[in-house]
Scaffold this active site. Structure first.
Site, short mmCIF file in Angstrom:
data_model
loop_
_atom_site.label_atom_id
_atom_site.label_comp_id
_atom_site.label_asym_id
_atom_site.label_seq_id
_atom_site.Cartn_x
_atom_site.Cartn_y
_atom_site.Cartn_z
CD1 TRP A 48 4.25 -1.71 -3.26
CD2 TRP A 48 4.23 0.28 -2.26
NE1 TRP A 48 4.63 -1.90 -1.96
CE2 TRP A 48 4.62 -0.69 -1.33
CE3 TRP A 48 4.14 1.61 -1.87
CZ2 TRP A 48 4.94 -0.37 -0.01
CZ3 TRP A 48 4.45 1.92 -0.55
CH2 TRP A 48 4.84 0.94 0.36
CG HIS A 49 4.98 -4.27 -6.90
ND1 HIS A 49 5.31 -5.57 -6.62
CD2 HIS A 49 3.84 -4.02 -6.23
CE1 HIS A 49 4.41 -6.10 -5.82
NE2 HIS A 49 3.49 -5.17 -5.57
#
Length: 113
Positions: A48-49
């Site tokens: 996600w990051h």
């Protein structure tokens, strides 16, 4: 005169098969890692990051694997993700044809599957 197009397509299919096999094996290794280490949430967070810098206005950024570099790791929002990187590094070494960006996404997919 030799027709090289047939030769090229044969070589490309062999490479493609080898690459596909590496991705399948890396995905399985990620599934095994999640099962053994119970690390699914941090692998999802890593992916996600890594992909979180996508800019829809100009189509730049996204899942590039750049989160593995210190400059991104030092950002407070990415605190603790070096643990996920360390967990995935042995898989990257076993399957060097799999890019870091793809490995991070494979890890996340394996965690969710």
């Amino acid at each position: 005169m030799c027709d090289t197009s047939e030769l090229m397509s044969t070589e490309e299919s062999v490479v493609s098969a080898a690459v596909k096999d590496a991705y399948r094996q890396a995905y399985q290794a990620c599934k095994d890692l999640v099962e053994e280490e119970h690390c699914g949430p941090i692998l999802v967070r890593l992916a996600w990051h890594d992909s979180g810098n996508y800019d829809a206005r100009d189509g730049t950024g996204g899942a590039t694997g750049s989160i593995r570099f210190y400059k991104e790791q030092e950002h407070r929002a990415n605190a603790g993700l070096e643990k996920a990187l360390a967990l995935l590094e042995p898989i990257k070494k076993r399957y060097p044809t799999v890019s870091y960006a793809d490995l991070f996404q494979l890890g996340s997919a394996a965690a969710i599957a």
